[in-house]
Design a protein around this motif. Sequence first.
Motif, short mmCIF file in Angstrom:
data_model
loop_
_atom_site.label_atom_id
_atom_site.label_comp_id
_atom_site.label_asym_id
_atom_site.label_seq_id
_atom_site.Cartn_x
_atom_site.Cartn_y
_atom_site.Cartn_z
N TYR A 136 0.85 -1.19 0.05
CA TYR A 136 0.05 -0.07 0.20
C TYR A 136 0.88 1.38 -0.01
O TYR A 136 1.97 1.41 0.61
CB TYR A 136 -0.96 -0.15 1.08
CG TYR A 136 -2.10 1.12 1.40
CD1 TYR A 136 -3.08 1.31 0.56
CD2 TYR A 136 -1.44 2.22 2.37
CE1 TYR A 136 -3.68 2.43 0.76
CE2 TYR A 136 -2.13 3.18 2.40
CZ TYR A 136 -3.47 3.40 1.60
OH TYR A 136 -4.14 4.60 1.75
N ASP A 137 0.44 2.38 -0.60
CA ASP A 137 0.84 3.59 -0.68
C ASP A 137 2.31 3.72 -1.34
O ASP A 137 3.23 4.52 -1.29
CB ASP A 137 1.06 4.26 0.87
CG ASP A 137 1.49 5.69 0.63
OD1 ASP A 137 0.79 6.40 -0.23
OD2 ASP A 137 2.16 6.14 1.71
N VAL A 138 2.49 2.85 -2.44
CA VAL A 138 3.72 2.70 -3.24
C VAL A 138 3.38 3.13 -4.63
O VAL A 138 2.30 2.38 -5.20
CB VAL A 138 4.30 1.35 -3.07
CG1 VAL A 138 5.34 1.39 -4.45
CG2 VAL A 138 5.01 1.23 -1.63
N ILE A 139 3.69 4.16 -5.26
CA ILE A 139 3.84 4.53 -6.94
C ILE A 139 4.27 3.45 -7.56
O ILE A 139 5.50 2.80 -7.41
CB ILE A 139 4.42 5.63 -7.07
CG1 ILE A 139 3.90 6.82 -5.91
CG2 ILE A 139 4.17 6.09 -8.33
CD1 ILE A 139 2.35 7.05 -6.28
N CYS A 140 3.57 2.95 -8.68
CA CYS A 140 4.09 2.08 -9.49
C CYS A 140 5.09 2.61 -10.66
O CYS A 140 4.70 2.70 -11.93
CB CYS A 140 2.86 1.21 -10.27
SG CYS A 140 2.49 -0.36 -9.28
N SER A 141 6.15 3.02 -10.14
CA SER A 141 7.17 3.75 -11.13
C SER A 141 8.26 3.54 -10.50
O SER A 141 8.62 3.45 -9.17
CB SER A 141 6.72 5.30 -11.05
OG SER A 141 7.91 5.94 -11.83
N MET A 142 9.53 3.62 -11.31
CA MET A 142 10.68 3.32 -10.66
C MET A 142 11.33 4.81 -10.29
O MET A 142 12.59 4.66 -9.70
CB MET A 142 11.71 2.74 -11.74
CG MET A 142 11.10 1.31 -12.44
SD MET A 142 10.88 0.20 -11.27
CE MET A 142 12.54 0.03 -10.26
N SER A 143 10.61 5.70 -10.34
CA SER A 143 11.24 7.02 -9.85
C SER A 143 9.83 7.83 -9.65
O SER A 143 8.78 7.79 -10.15
CB SER A 143 12.24 7.93 -10.61
OG SER A 143 11.50 8.03 -11.93
N ASP A 144 9.89 8.90 -8.68
CA ASP A 144 8.73 9.63 -8.52
C ASP A 144 9.48 11.34 -8.16
O ASP A 144 10.18 11.46 -7.26
CB ASP A 144 7.95 9.37 -7.43
CG ASP A 144 6.78 10.58 -7.20
OD1 ASP A 144 6.00 10.01 -8.29
OD2 ASP A 144 6.63 11.05 -6.24
N HIS A 145 9.22 12.14 -9.13
CA HIS A 145 9.47 13.40 -9.04
C HIS A 145 9.19 14.21 -7.72
O HIS A 145 9.54 15.16 -7.11
CB HIS A 145 9.30 14.54 -10.18
CG HIS A 145 8.10 14.72 -10.51
ND1 HIS A 145 7.18 13.71 -10.93
CD2 HIS A 145 7.35 16.01 -10.16
CE1 HIS A 145 5.89 14.57 -11.00
NE2 HIS A 145 5.85 15.63 -10.46
N LYS A 146 8.12 13.66 -6.98
CA LYS A 146 7.41 14.38 -5.76
C LYS A 146 7.75 13.69 -4.53
O LYS A 146 7.46 14.08 -3.48
CB LYS A 146 5.81 14.15 -5.92
CG LYS A 146 5.12 14.80 -7.14
CD LYS A 146 3.79 14.84 -6.95
CE LYS A 146 3.05 15.59 -8.13
NZ LYS A 146 1.52 15.45 -8.16
N GLY A 147 8.93 12.82 -4.81
CA GLY A 147 9.50 12.28 -3.47
C GLY A 147 8.63 11.01 -2.67
O GLY A 147 8.97 10.76 -1.65
N ARG A 148 7.68 10.58 -3.44
CA ARG A 148 6.78 9.45 -2.83
C ARG A 148 7.47 8.24 -3.06
O ARG A 148 8.06 8.09 -3.91
CB ARG A 148 5.38 9.24 -3.40
CG ARG A 148 4.53 10.84 -3.34
CD ARG A 148 3.38 10.94 -4.19
NE ARG A 148 3.75 10.66 -5.71
CZ ARG A 148 2.73 10.97 -6.53
NH1 ARG A 148 1.34 11.16 -6.36
NH2 ARG A 148 3.18 10.96 -7.73
#
Length: 258
Positions: A127-139
Motif C-alpha cells: 500500500y502507498d507505493v507508486i508503480c514507477s521506478m522514480s517519482d519527482h514528488k518524492g513519494r
Amino acid sequence: LGSARELQRNSLAFRGQAGSLPLAAALTCSAVLCGRRVWSGRGSRGARGRVSALAAADPQSLEKELQALGVASRRQLPRLLRAGRVSVDGKAVRDGKQKVLAESLLAIDNVELDRAPPLLLKFHKPYDVICSMSDHKGRQDLSTSVPGRVAPWDEGAVEEAKLASGPGSNLADAVEELASKGLQPWIAVHRYHPVGRLDRDTTGLLLFSRDGTLTTKLLSPARGVPRRYEAVVDGVSTMSDSEGRSLEDRLRSGVLTA
C-alpha cells in the motif's frame, strides 16, 4: 512483500526465450499465483542445475557469461576478477577468458548466481507505493520497495552498508548484509521492469519482466488478457444501478471496463 525470501518463493520461473513461452500457460500460472512451477527453456536442467541458453548452446568465456547476467558494469567486472572475488565451482578464477561449462556453479563473494534468470518475477505491491521506478514528488516508489535491486558487490552500496554497520564492519559483512536482501541464487533484479501498474492505494500482484516483447503481449488490449480484482468496501453499500441491482450483485456478475 515482507522480505526478499518471500519474493524468492513467489518468483515465477518462466524460463527460456519469450517467443517460445506459451502465453496462455504463463497467464494461467500468474492468475493462480502458483509457487515454483517451472517452464524450462532450452538447456534448462531444473531448479538447482539451471543453465542459461547461452551456456547450453556453446560454452562461453567467464567474462561474457557474467556480462550476460548483468552482475556488474564493464569497469567493475575486471576488478572483481583480478581480486579473485569470482569463483567457478568454488575455486577463484581471475582469467575472464576461461571457458565455463554449462553445469558449473558461478558465484561472486560466495553469493551464487542464477545462470538462467526467469522471464518474469511476481511482486506483492504494498500500500502507498507508486508503480514507477522514480517519482519527482518524492513519494515511495518501486525503486526502494523491490528488494535486491543492488548487487551485493556494488562498490557504492558496499561502502554505504559498511558505514551503516558502524566501526569494525568489513567487506564480507557488508556483502552478506546486501545479499540477504536479494534473491538466492542472485538475479539482476535491476534489469526487470514492471508490467503495467496498480494504483497507489491498492495492493496485489505486480509482474516484473525482463523481456519487452512479452510485456507488450501482456499489456496489449488486442490480446484481451483477463484481470481479476478484489474490492473491499468500507461499510454496507445501499447503492443500486438503473436495473435495480445492488453493488454487491453487480460486482459479483463482473464489470466490463473496456
